[in-house]
Design a protein around this motif. Structure first.
Motif, PDB file in Angstrom:
ATOM      1  N   GLN A  23       3.595 182.398  32.378  1.00 44.91           N
ATOM      2  CA  GLN A  23       4.699 182.962  33.127  1.00 44.91           C
ATOM      3  C   GLN A  23       4.219 184.212  33.545  1.00 44.91           C
ATOM      4  O   GLN A  23       3.537 185.158  32.976  1.00 44.91           O
ATOM      5  CB  GLN A  23       5.799 183.052  32.192  1.00 44.91           C
ATOM      6  CG  GLN A  23       6.779 181.899  31.851  1.00 44.91           C
ATOM      7  CD  GLN A  23       8.037 182.361  31.032  1.00 44.91           C
ATOM      8  OE1 GLN A  23       7.841 182.943  29.960  1.00 44.91           O
ATOM      9  NE2 GLN A  23       9.082 181.882  31.828  1.00 44.91           N
ATOM     10  N   GLY A  24       4.684 184.706  34.786  1.00 41.68           N
ATOM     11  CA  GLY A  24       4.449 185.893  35.390  1.00 41.68           C
ATOM     12  C   GLY A  24       4.936 185.973  36.935  1.00 41.68           C
ATOM     13  O   GLY A  24       4.904 185.060  37.525  1.00 41.68           O
ATOM     14  N   ASP A  25       5.152 187.261  37.333  1.00 44.45           N
ATOM     15  CA  ASP A  25       5.581 187.543  38.570  1.00 44.45           C
ATOM     16  C   ASP A  25       4.664 187.042  39.594  1.00 44.45           C
ATOM     17  O   ASP A  25       4.732 186.382  40.846  1.00 44.45           O
ATOM     18  CB  ASP A  25       6.001 189.053  38.870  1.00 44.45           C
ATOM     19  CG  ASP A  25       7.444 189.499  38.039  1.00 44.45           C
ATOM     20  OD1 ASP A  25       7.448 190.798  37.951  1.00 44.45           O
ATOM     21  OD2 ASP A  25       8.075 188.295  37.748  1.00 44.45           O
ATOM     22  N   SER A  26       3.453 186.985  39.434  1.00 43.86           N
ATOM     23  CA  SER A  26       2.321 186.905  40.461  1.00 43.86           C
ATOM     24  C   SER A  26       2.350 185.293  40.809  1.00 43.86           C
ATOM     25  O   SER A  26       2.012 185.173  41.697  1.00 43.86           O
ATOM     26  CB  SER A  26       0.933 187.336  40.085  1.00 43.86           C
ATOM     27  OG  SER A  26       0.436 186.575  38.922  1.00 43.86           O
ATOM     28  N   LEU A  27       2.797 184.400  39.924  1.00 42.16           N
ATOM     29  CA  LEU A  27       3.051 183.275  39.982  1.00 42.16           C
ATOM     30  C   LEU A  27       3.958 182.787  41.097  1.00 42.16           C
ATOM     31  O   LEU A  27       4.189 181.657  41.613  1.00 42.16           O
ATOM     32  CB  LEU A  27       3.156 182.403  38.750  1.00 42.16           C
ATOM     33  CG  LEU A  27       2.072 182.827  37.587  1.00 42.16           C
ATOM     34  CD1 LEU A  27       2.282 182.008  36.501  1.00 42.16           C
ATOM     35  CD2 LEU A  27       0.712 182.460  38.252  1.00 42.16           C
ATOM     36  N   ARG A  28       4.911 183.794  41.510  1.00 44.26           N
ATOM     37  CA  ARG A  28       5.703 183.424  42.637  1.00 44.26           C
ATOM     38  C   ARG A  28       5.008 183.144  43.812  1.00 44.26           C
ATOM     39  O   ARG A  28       5.674 182.737  44.793  1.00 44.26           O
ATOM     40  CB  ARG A  28       6.901 184.436  42.715  1.00 44.26           C
ATOM     41  CG  ARG A  28       7.723 184.534  41.271  1.00 44.26           C
ATOM     42  CD  ARG A  28       8.910 185.438  41.557  1.00 44.26           C
ATOM     43  NE  ARG A  28       9.955 185.467  40.598  1.00 44.26           N
ATOM     44  CZ  ARG A  28      10.511 184.544  39.823  1.00 44.26           C
ATOM     45  NH1 ARG A  28      10.946 183.534  40.612  1.00 44.26           N
ATOM     46  NH2 ARG A  28      11.492 184.649  38.923  1.00 44.26           N
ATOM     47  N   SER A  62      -3.447 168.018  34.315  1.00 42.79           N
ATOM     48  CA  SER A  62      -2.682 168.245  35.480  1.00 42.79           C
ATOM     49  C   SER A  62      -1.886 169.555  35.542  1.00 42.79           C
ATOM     50  O   SER A  62      -1.717 170.189  34.570  1.00 42.79           O
ATOM     51  CB  SER A  62      -1.697 167.000  35.805  1.00 42.79           C
ATOM     52  OG  SER A  62      -0.673 167.046  34.790  1.00 42.79           O
ATOM     53  N   GLY A  63      -1.656 170.244  36.517  1.00 43.40           N
ATOM     54  CA  GLY A  63      -0.964 171.337  36.975  1.00 43.40           C
ATOM     55  C   GLY A  63       0.251 171.372  37.819  1.00 43.40           C
ATOM     56  O   GLY A  63       0.451 170.512  38.550  1.00 43.40           O
ATOM     57  N   SER A  64       1.304 172.348  37.545  1.00 45.30           N
ATOM     58  CA  SER A  64       2.406 172.224  38.086  1.00 45.30           C
ATOM     59  C   SER A  64       2.807 173.667  38.060  1.00 45.30           C
ATOM     60  O   SER A  64       2.292 174.667  37.362  1.00 45.30           O
ATOM     61  CB  SER A  64       3.378 171.280  37.820  1.00 45.30           C
ATOM     62  OG  SER A  64       3.750 171.691  36.434  1.00 45.30           O
ATOM     63  N   SER A  65       3.811 174.111  39.192  1.00 39.93           N
ATOM     64  CA  SER A  65       4.186 175.184  38.942  1.00 39.93           C
ATOM     65  C   SER A  65       5.884 175.230  39.565  1.00 39.93           C
ATOM     66  O   SER A  65       6.161 174.472  40.466  1.00 39.93           O
ATOM     67  CB  SER A  65       3.513 176.219  40.100  1.00 39.93           C
ATOM     68  OG  SER A  65       3.937 177.777  40.138  1.00 39.93           O
ATOM     69  N   SER A  66       6.740 176.425  39.086  1.00 40.57           N
ATOM     70  CA  SER A  66       8.105 176.638  39.595  1.00 40.57           C
ATOM     71  C   SER A  66       8.366 177.704  39.130  1.00 40.57           C
ATOM     72  O   SER A  66       8.438 178.399  37.945  1.00 40.57           O
ATOM     73  CB  SER A  66       9.051 175.422  38.743  1.00 40.57           C
ATOM     74  OG  SER A  66      10.311 175.646  39.143  1.00 40.57           O
ATOM     75  N   GLY A  67       8.706 178.371  40.281  1.00 33.26           N
ATOM     76  CA  GLY A  67       9.128 179.820  40.190  1.00 33.26           C
ATOM     77  C   GLY A  67       7.877 180.879  39.770  1.00 33.26           C
ATOM     78  O   GLY A  67       6.933 180.758  40.364  1.00 33.26           O
ATOM     79  N   ASN A  68       8.297 181.525  38.583  1.00 31.42           N
ATOM     80  CA  ASN A  68       7.239 182.384  37.943  1.00 31.42           C
ATOM     81  C   ASN A  68       6.639 181.815  36.750  1.00 31.42           C
ATOM     82  O   ASN A  68       5.879 182.292  36.053  1.00 31.42           O
ATOM     83  CB  ASN A  68       7.942 183.714  37.429  1.00 31.42           C
ATOM     84  CG  ASN A  68       8.646 183.286  36.222  1.00 31.42           C
ATOM     85  OD1 ASN A  68       9.134 182.323  35.850  1.00 31.42           O
ATOM     86  ND2 ASN A  68       8.735 184.328  35.515  1.00 31.42           N
ATOM     87  N   THR A  69       6.607 180.303  36.874  1.00 29.56           N
ATOM     88  CA  THR A  69       6.031 179.562  35.540  1.00 29.56           C
ATOM     89  C   THR A  69       4.968 178.685  36.343  1.00 29.56           C
ATOM     90  O   THR A  69       5.487 177.604  36.829  1.00 29.56           O
ATOM     91  CB  THR A  69       6.973 178.924  34.933  1.00 29.56           C
ATOM     92  OG1 THR A  69       7.831 179.781  34.227  1.00 29.56           O
ATOM     93  CG2 THR A  69       6.160 178.524  33.631  1.00 29.56           C
ATOM     94  N   ALA A  70       3.757 178.487  35.575  1.00 25.37           N
ATOM     95  CA  ALA A  70       2.884 177.715  35.830  1.00 25.37           C
ATOM     96  C   ALA A  70       2.602 176.799  34.499  1.00 25.37           C
ATOM     97  O   ALA A  70       2.790 177.441  33.472  1.00 25.37           O
ATOM     98  CB  ALA A  70       1.656 178.274  36.428  1.00 25.37           C
TER      99      ALA A  70
END
Lengths: 109, 123
Positions: A23-28, A62-70
């Motif tokens: 989690q982190g703001d940069s992931l947005r 596998s990878g995924s992302s949503s909002g501020n969470t990868a």
């Protein structure tokens, strides 16, 4: 500067599915990359970008992302997947810096 | 296949300068599309990005280390280097060199790593 937060430890039964989060703001704004590190070894890139695996990485990763969470998902965890996992991304401050998560120790039971 | 190999002093005295080199093989350090990085890992702890240099020569450093760090490229030897000045025990770590392919501005993935070299700061 920004930070990436990971759970310190996660466990999974052999053959089951496990999700490791970051989690982190940069992931947005930026994609996370994921690394596997076994004791005494250098990290190995396992996922980058939207959901890309380097050559030689099994497709159970596998990878995924949503909002501020990868998330890094291992579908059908194997004994050899027991390792530390780190995420990283570009820093969101706009200065081309890089930030790593604190790492997650994955135990395969 | 690109390969990286770190070398340098494994023991540095406090207040002195840590110097490491990363030899690049299997490709040219002058090739566009790569940046060259240093990352460290204190014993039992996580990864910390130190900085990187683009093939153009532009450098970017971790703000917490910026005043002490210099990363440079020696194209004639196909290698890049790290200098960290005024070291303390807190700089004791395994130091890795790594390369980042150009996946675009939104992906910062270090796809090739050296094996790492342990540096101890002690008198």
């Amino acid at each position: 500067s920004s930070e990436l937060t990971q759970d310190p430890a996660v466990s999974v039964a052999l053959g089951q599915t496990v999700r490791i989060t970051c989690q982190g703001d940069s992931l947005r704004s930026y994609y996370a990359s994921w690394y596997q590190q076994k004791p005494g070894q250098a990290p190995v890139l396992v996922i980058y970008g939207k959901n890309n695996r380097p050559s030689g990485i099994p497709d159970r990763f596998s990878g995924s992302s949503s909002g501020n969470t990868a998330s890094l998902t291992i579908t059908g965890a194997q004994a050899e997947d027991e390792a530390d996992y780190y995420c990283n991304s570009r820093d969101s401050s706009g200065n081309h810096c890089v930030v790593f998560g604190g790492g997650t120790k994955l135990t395969v039971l | 296949q690109l390969q990286l190999q770190e070398s340098g002093s494994g023991l540095v005295k406090p207040s002195q300068t840590l110097s490491l080199t990363c030899a690049v093989s299997g490709g040219s350090i002058s090739s566009g599309g790569y940046s060259w990085s240093w990352i460290r890992q204190p014993p039992g702890k996580g990864l910390e990005w130190i900085g990187y240099i683009y093939h153009s020569g532009s450098t970017y450093y971790n703000p917490s280390l910026k005043s002490r760090v210099t990363i440079s490229v020696d194209r004639s030897k196909n290698q890049f280097s790290l200098k960290l000045s005024s070291v303390t025990a807190a700089d004791t770590a395994v130091y890795y060199c790594a390369s980042r392919s150009d996946y675009g501005d939104y992906v910062y993935a270090f796809d090739i790593w050296g094996q790492g070299t342990m540096v101890t700061v002690s008198s």
